[in-house]
Enzyme design. Structure first.
Site, short mmCIF file in Angstrom:
data_model
loop_
_atom_site.label_atom_id
_atom_site.label_comp_id
_atom_site.label_asym_id
_atom_site.label_seq_id
_atom_site.Cartn_x
_atom_site.Cartn_y
_atom_site.Cartn_z
N GLU A 213 46.59 30.87 44.95
CA GLU A 213 45.61 30.24 44.06
C GLU A 213 46.28 29.55 42.88
OE1 GLU A 213 42.82 33.12 42.69
OE2 GLU A 213 42.46 33.96 44.67
N CYS B 262 47.34 26.65 35.74
CA CYS B 262 47.85 28.02 35.91
C CYS B 262 48.34 28.16 37.35
CB CYS B 262 46.75 29.03 35.61
SG CYS B 262 47.27 30.76 35.78
N CYS C 190 50.90 40.60 44.40
CA CYS C 190 51.69 41.05 43.26
C CYS C 190 52.03 42.52 43.44
CB CYS C 190 50.91 40.85 41.95
SG CYS C 190 51.87 41.28 40.47
N CYS D 29 48.94 46.41 38.26
CA CYS D 29 47.99 46.50 37.15
C CYS D 29 46.61 46.85 37.71
CB CYS D 29 47.95 45.18 36.39
SG CYS D 29 49.54 44.72 35.65
N CYS E 103 43.56 44.22 38.04
CA CYS E 103 43.84 42.86 38.51
C CYS E 103 43.58 42.73 40.00
CB CYS E 103 45.29 42.50 38.20
SG CYS E 103 45.75 40.83 38.71
N CYS F 176 42.80 35.16 38.49
CA CYS F 176 43.73 35.10 39.61
C CYS F 176 43.46 36.23 40.60
CB CYS F 176 45.17 35.13 39.12
SG CYS F 176 45.67 36.64 38.30
#
Length: 376
Positions: free
Chosen positions: A116, A131, A138, A142, A145, A362
């Protein structure tokens, strides 16, 4: 904005194919090659090296969608380019446009992975911020997220990182261009630092790229001390943004699990070194989670932590993610938090929320797309 057609009610649309065949024998992405490599390729095929500059002009400024559009490039060279290369490294699989001028792009890589990027615009200004992502997924974990819910699948190539800029640029009206880049999308930026630097060097090259000032690029990281120092040693002028999200070790361990191996003190020390080496003020990003890290004691702890540092705090009210137990903070809590942090002499801003209606945070769009097989 330069055209009124990009504003108005929310609309969602599927992008047209750009000739990338998933699973087929892949042509090489043009911007996976260095400019010198491309010049050598052109010369070997009997054409002058200056033709590369024409190709760059078509790709970067005249918004060509295919080599066939480049009508002042010899047809023989266009045919050879089309036989061996693709102009884009990804395919625009989906585009969502919000009434605030925000574009959310879902790009499909050659291996079928989705990434994205988000283009943010302002009708009253000429700023067009993009962005971008650096990884598929990832690995930082976190807890709030959407990007990391499936972990990290792989790093993006430099061509795939640069392609996000090329794709976004191609959507803008004539006379407009991407003016700022924030590396805050999917993935931990510094975990893929080498490929990121290659892509950004092309973005910032006046001769072989978009000619963007390095000072208009911000790289975000959860805080990898060795990589922060490696970035500082590159003699670049990029801004550094550290995703802090908590003012204490205990709370940061809970929200950002990788902190257990790193430690808040080590992150701050590396950020201080970045400022000393580059002279660039460090920004600390802080996603505000309602009832979790938005209380007065958190604001005061954050103020004490950053007091005396040449730094800036960017508060980000949380965008809710389906399936996660976090909520957006109340406006009054945000205002009080700002006041409390500022009382310690620390500079603070609140990021204006854009694109909530199109899942602009995101990882949200990719997650919905892969779960349902369609973003609709």
């Amino acid at each position: 904005m330069g055209t009124s057609s990009r504003r108005g009610p929310v609309r969602m649309q599927v992008g047209e194919s750009q000739g990338i065949e998933i699973g087929a024998v892949a042509k090489r992405p043009l911007f996976g090659a260095s400019a010198d490599e491309l010049r050598a390729w052109v010369v070997e095929r009997g054409h002058k090296a200056y033709r590369v500059k024409q190709i760059h002009q078509w790709a970067f400024h005249r918004r060509a969608k295919a080599f066939g559009d480049m009508n002042d490039v010899p047809r023989d060279l266009r045919d050879k380019l089309d036989a061996e290369w693709t102009l884009f490294a990804t395919e625009l699989a989906y585009r969502g446009v919000a009434d605030d001028g925000t574009d959310k792009l879902l790009l499909r890589c050659r291996d079928g992975k989705n990434i994205e990027c988000v283009l943010m615009s302002d009708a009253e200004e000429t700023r067009r911020s993009l962005c971008i992502s650096t990884q598929v997924g990832c690995g930082m974990g976190c807890v709030f997220c959407a990007s990391g819910l499936k972990g990290v699948e792989r790093n993006l190539t430099s061509a795939e990182i640069f392609d996000q800029v090329l794709q976004a640029q191609s959507l803008l009206p004539p006379g407009e261009s991407v003016t700022h880049i924030v590396v805050m999308g999917m993935g931990e930026s510094l975990a893929n630092l080498d490929a990121l630097l290659v892509a950004l060097d092309r973005v910032c090259s006046a001769e072989d790229g978009l000619g963007m000032s390095q000072r208009r690029v911000t790289i975000s990281t959860v805080g990898l001390p060795e990589k922060i120092r490696k970035l500082a040693a590159q003699d670049r002028q990029y801004h550094l943004a550290v995703s802090l999200h908590a003012p204490t070790e205990e709370l940061r361990d809970e929200l950002v699990p990788v902190n257990e191996k790193i430690g808040l003190a080590a992150v701050l020390e590396a950020a201080d070194d970045y400022f000393q080496i580059t002279g660039r003020q460090v920004t600390y990003e802080y996603v505000m989670l309602g009832g979790v890290n938005d209380r007065r004691e958190h604001a005061r702890a954050l103020g004490k932590l950053l007091k005396g540092r040449k730094s800036h705090v960017n508060l980000i009210p949380y965008n809710a993610v389906a399936g996660l137990p976090f909520r957006r903070p109340e406006p009054e809590d945000v205002r009080r938090f700002v006041s409390d942090v500022q009382s310690y002499g620390v500079s603070v801003t609140v990021r204006r929320t854009k694109g909530r209606s199109i899942d602009a945070a995101c990882g949200q769009l990719r997650r919905r797309f892969e779960a349902a097989g369609s973003p609709s």
